[in-house]
Design a protein around this motif. Structure first.
Motif: not given
Length: 219
Positions: A100-113
C-alpha cells in the motif's frame, strides 16, 4: 601516532565478525568459543571478546555449557518454530503495508536485489544469497514505513539471517521472492499478504527438512 580504538568499538567489531561467522556457517553448532584463542586471532585483549560472547548469548547464537565452556547453539525445533511464528506475524503484516506504500524508488531497489540474488543463485554463492535475501526483506520492512515494526524485528534480525542460511533450496527461494515482489508491486495488500504467508510457510518446511530431515507444518 597510533590511534587507540575505543573498547566499545573493539567489542562491536569482534561481535559483528563472530556473528557473521556463525550465520555463514564458518562457526558451526557445537563449536567452542575460547576467549584466549579469539583474543589472539583478533589481536585484542580478552575483555572485548568476553563482552562480545555475552552479547552473542543474549542474541541466542551461543550458550554456556558450563562455567568454562561456551559453544555455538544448535537450533532446536522449538527455536525454529518460534522464529517462524514471529516471521509469519510480522513479515506478512509488513508485506501488506509495503504494497500500500510502495514507491518506484523502493521497488527499483528490490528489483536490483532480485537481480543480485539471481546471479548469486546461479553461482551457488551461499553467503551472498543470505546477505542479499536479508537486504531484500529489510527493504520490504523499510517500504512498510513503520518504525516500530522495524524496532521489533531488530533484536532477532541476526537469528533470522542464521535461519535463512539453513534453507539451501535457493532456486525455489528466488522464485518465491520474485512472486512476493510482484505482489507488492501490484499495490494489492491482500495479494501481498497471501504471497508473504506462502513464502514464510514454504521456508519453514524447507528449513525443518534441512535441519531435521523431515517436514512439519507451521502453526
Amino acid at each position: 601516532m597510533t590511534k587507540i580504538e575505543p573498547l566499545g568499538a573493539v567489542r562491536e567489531r569482534v561481535l559483528a565478525a563472530l556473528r557473521q561467522e556463525i550465520i555463514a556457517g564458518r562457526l558451526r553448532p557445537g563449536d567452542r568459543l575460547v576467549e584466549r584463542e579469539l583474543a589472539e586471532r583478533f589481536g585484542v585483549s580478552r575483555v572485548p571478546v568476553r563482552e562480545a560472547i555475552r552479547a552473542l548469548v543474549a542474541e541466542g547464537f551461543v550458550h554456556f555449557e558450563s562455567a568454562r565452556r561456551t559453544v555455538v547453539r544448535r537450533l532446536t525445533r522449538a527455536d525454529v518454530r518460534e522464529l517462524f511464528e514471529l516471521r509469519e506475524a510480522l513479515e506478512v503484516y509488513a508485506a501488506g503495508l509495503a504494497a500500500s506504500r510502495a514507491t518506484e524508488e523502493g521497488l527499483a531497489e528490490l528489483r536490483h536485489l532480485l537481480d543480485k540474488a539471481a546471479a548469486a543463485t546461479e553461482a551457488g554463492d551461499a553467503e551472498t544469497i543470505t546477505d542479499v535475501n536479508t537486504r531484500l526483506h529489510d527493504g520490504i520492512l523499510a517500504m512498510a514505513g513503520n518504525s516500530l515494526l522495524i524496532s521489533v524485528m531488530e533484536p532477532v534480525d541476526g537469528r533470522l539471517r542464521w535461519l535463512t542460511r539453513q534453507n539451501e533450496e535457493w532456486p525455489q527461494l528466488l522464485a518465491e521472492h520474485r512472486q512476493l515482489y510482484d505482489a507488492i508491486a501490484s499495490g494489492d495488500p491482500d495479494r501481498a499478504r497471501a504471497h508473504a504467508l506462502r513464502h514464510v510457510q514454504a521456508n519453514y518446511r524447507s528449513t525443518v527438512r534441512h535441519l531435521f530431515g523431515d517436514t512439519e507444518e507451521p502453526g
